[in-house]
Design a protein around this motif. Structure first.
Motif, short mmCIF file in Angstrom:
data_model
loop_
_atom_site.label_atom_id
_atom_site.label_comp_id
_atom_site.label_asym_id
_atom_site.label_seq_id
_atom_site.Cartn_x
_atom_site.Cartn_y
_atom_site.Cartn_z
N SER A 72 23.53 42.89 41.34
CA SER A 72 23.23 41.52 40.91
C SER A 72 21.86 41.40 40.27
O SER A 72 21.60 40.43 39.54
CB SER A 72 23.29 40.58 42.12
N ALA A 73 20.97 42.35 40.53
CA ALA A 73 19.60 42.23 40.05
C ALA A 73 19.53 42.14 38.53
O ALA A 73 18.73 41.38 37.97
CB ALA A 73 18.77 43.41 40.55
N ALA A 74 20.38 42.87 37.84
CA ALA A 74 20.31 42.92 36.38
C ALA A 74 20.57 41.56 35.75
O ALA A 74 19.89 41.17 34.79
CB ALA A 74 21.30 43.95 35.85
N GLY A 75 21.55 40.83 36.24
CA GLY A 75 21.89 39.53 35.66
C GLY A 75 21.44 38.36 36.49
O GLY A 75 21.69 37.21 36.13
N ALA A 76 20.81 38.63 37.64
CA ALA A 76 20.24 37.60 38.52
C ALA A 76 21.30 36.77 39.25
O ALA A 76 20.99 35.70 39.78
CB ALA A 76 19.28 36.69 37.77
N ASN A 77 22.56 37.24 39.28
CA ASN A 77 23.54 36.59 40.14
C ASN A 77 24.72 37.52 40.39
O ASN A 77 25.01 38.40 39.55
CB ASN A 77 23.98 35.23 39.58
N PRO A 78 25.41 37.36 41.51
CA PRO A 78 26.47 38.30 41.89
C PRO A 78 27.79 38.11 41.17
O PRO A 78 28.65 38.98 41.23
CB PRO A 78 26.63 38.05 43.39
N ALA A 79 27.98 36.99 40.48
CA ALA A 79 29.26 36.79 39.79
C ALA A 79 29.41 37.75 38.62
O ALA A 79 30.53 38.13 38.26
CB ALA A 79 29.36 35.34 39.30
N ILE A 80 28.31 38.15 38.03
CA ILE A 80 28.38 39.03 36.86
C ILE A 80 28.97 40.40 37.21
O ILE A 80 29.94 40.84 36.57
CB ILE A 80 27.00 39.14 36.19
N PRO A 81 28.44 41.11 38.22
CA PRO A 81 29.06 42.40 38.55
C PRO A 81 30.47 42.26 39.11
O PRO A 81 31.31 43.15 38.90
CB PRO A 81 28.10 43.01 39.58
N LEU A 82 30.76 41.17 39.81
CA LEU A 82 32.12 40.97 40.32
C LEU A 82 33.11 40.81 39.17
O LEU A 82 34.18 41.43 39.15
CB LEU A 82 32.17 39.76 41.24
N ALA A 83 32.77 39.96 38.20
CA ALA A 83 33.66 39.75 37.05
C ALA A 83 33.83 41.05 36.26
O ALA A 83 34.94 41.37 35.80
CB ALA A 83 33.12 38.64 36.16
N ALA A 84 32.75 41.81 36.11
CA ALA A 84 32.83 43.08 35.38
C ALA A 84 33.75 44.06 36.09
O ALA A 84 34.55 44.76 35.44
CB ALA A 84 31.44 43.66 35.22
N ALA A 85 33.65 44.10 37.42
CA ALA A 85 34.50 45.02 38.18
C ALA A 85 35.96 44.63 38.07
O ALA A 85 36.85 45.50 37.96
CB ALA A 85 34.06 45.03 39.64
N LEU A 86 36.26 43.34 38.06
CA LEU A 86 37.64 42.88 37.94
C LEU A 86 38.21 43.22 36.56
O LEU A 86 39.36 43.64 36.42
CB LEU A 86 37.71 41.38 38.19
N LYS A 87 37.41 43.03 35.54
CA LYS A 87 37.87 43.36 34.18
C LYS A 87 38.14 44.85 34.03
O LYS A 87 39.04 45.27 33.30
CB LYS A 87 36.85 42.88 33.16
N GLN A 88 37.35 45.63 34.72
CA GLN A 88 37.54 47.08 34.68
C GLN A 88 38.87 47.48 35.30
O GLN A 88 39.52 48.45 34.88
CB GLN A 88 36.38 47.75 35.41
N ARG A 89 39.30 46.72 36.29
CA ARG A 89 40.53 47.04 37.02
C ARG A 89 41.78 46.50 36.32
O ARG A 89 42.87 47.03 36.50
CB ARG A 89 40.47 46.43 38.43
N ALA A 90 41.62 45.42 35.56
CA ALA A 90 42.78 44.72 35.01
C ALA A 90 43.36 45.42 33.79
O ALA A 90 42.63 45.89 32.91
CB ALA A 90 42.40 43.28 34.65
#
Length: 372
Positions: A72-90
């Protein structure tokens, strides 16, 4: 994002805190993402195949809290890495985070966590109200010396005193329920105009609110932080109401007064003769944290342009800590009141006369007031 494990468990009831943990918060972000895929499909904005791919990616996703926190540190919130991980899986990414911005996911997740935590707080507050009503009815005509400015004043009834406690809890609890029920969904896109889902954006928004059981207005509140401030301030008032009770119990329990005593008092590591009103003391301690947290929430109303710079980020832990501290204070006052010993003989010895004025009638009026 981390919260206090000791503080939660020391309160004796962790039900509300369970909805405010880091994992609960991140789970609620995923709940938002899944409901968004459903809402986008229901309104025809994405295909059933895209929605199915999104659901499959979300339902099969597991995460490590520490890993998400670090990412989360890179984008300053946890939604960014969560959304990225989901897109990687879909297999089809069009149904992941459709038309949303990270603030949509974070705000909605926090609204879900807050509403659920308030539900648990309200459950315990209802029990506190019952205990206070019972005390007020039982001691409607019990004389006790009134005290003003630290000195003995004129007699009143202990029933009226506890009815006053009851009234403060009842009114503050009603306001907390009201503000929690008004918590809205957040879904407005990068600059709040739903351009990414035009012309279906408002329909997706309203369907998302319906699916998550959140209010659908205000339509965009990216920089209008009043919904969270409202529920936070209401929680702080609840904490203040139970702290008032705790303070009185502590005073009435003092050795020189000894008019009440907790049913299960705390001991001392060095003075075995002591019977401390430990639950009331703990309630006071938790409640004292809430004014400062409420002040921080008020400061977040300064939310500039179309996205808060630091003000928004300050809310996530502040609101969760405020609700958790309030829940802990409520839990501790419940413990203090449950089995509270009322020493009517000691009270009576200090009363010069038993003219209570209208104290019993006022007690009745308070107890029979509007409870809606």
């Amino acid at each position: 994002m981390s919260r206090s494990l000791y503080s939660d468990h020391a309160s004796g009831d962790t039900a509300a805190a369970g909805h405010l943990s880091d994992r609960a918060f991140l789970d609620a972000v995923l709940e938002f993402e899944r409901a968004l895929a459903d809402a986008a499909e229901d309104t025809g904005h994405i295909s059933p195949a895209a929605a199915a791919a999104a659901r499959e990616a979300i339902d099969g996703y597991t995460y490590d809290v520490a890993d998400i926190a670090a990412a989360s540190a890179a984008g300053a919130n946890p939604a960014i890495p969560l959304a990225a991980a989901l897109k990687q899986r879909a297999t089809d990414t069009s149904g992941i985070h459709t038309g949303a911005t990270s603030q949509d996911a974070i705000d909605t997740a926090l609204a879900l966590c807050a509403r659920r935590a308030v539900g648990e707080i309200d459950r315990v507050l209802s029990e506190v109200e019952k205990l206070l009503e019972q005390l007020a009815r039982t001691h409607r005509d019990t004389p006790v010396m009134g005290r003003t400015l630290g000195q003995q004043a004129l007699p009143t009834s202990f029933g009226l005193i506890t009815a006053g406690w009851f009234e403060g809890v009842r009114s503050s609890a009603a306001r907390l329920r009201e503000t929690a029920a008004a918590l809205p969904v957040q879904y407005a896109g990068a600059t709040g105009n739903l351009v990414a889902t035009h012309p279906d954006g408002i329909a997706v928004h309203d369907r998302l609110a319906q699916l998550l059981g959140l209010a659908d207005r205000p339509l965009v509140w990216h920089t209008n932080r009043q919904p969270f401030v409202d529920v936070g301030l209401a929680a702080a008032v609840v904490a203040g109401a139970v702290r008032k009770i705790a303070g009185d119990i502590i005073a009435y329990s003092a050795t020189e007064i000894a008019e009440v005593a907790e049913g299960s008092p705390g001991g001392s590591s060095s003075m075995p003769h002591k019977a401390n009103p430990a639950a009331a003391v703990a309630c006071d301690g938790y409640a004292r944290r809430t004014p400062g947290l409420a002040a921080t929430l008020l400061d977040t109303l300064d939310c500039r342009w179309q996205r808060g710079t630091g003000s928004w980020h300050a809310e996530w832990q502040t609101l969760r800590d405020l609700l958790a501290a309030t829940a802990s204070a409520v839990s501790r006052i419940h413990t203090s009141l449950d089995g509270l010993q009322i020493r009517t003989d000691t009270m009576g010895e200090r009363v010069a006369h038993d003219n209570l004025g209208h104290a019993p009638e006022i007690t009745d009026i308070i107890l029979e007031g509007d409870r809606s």
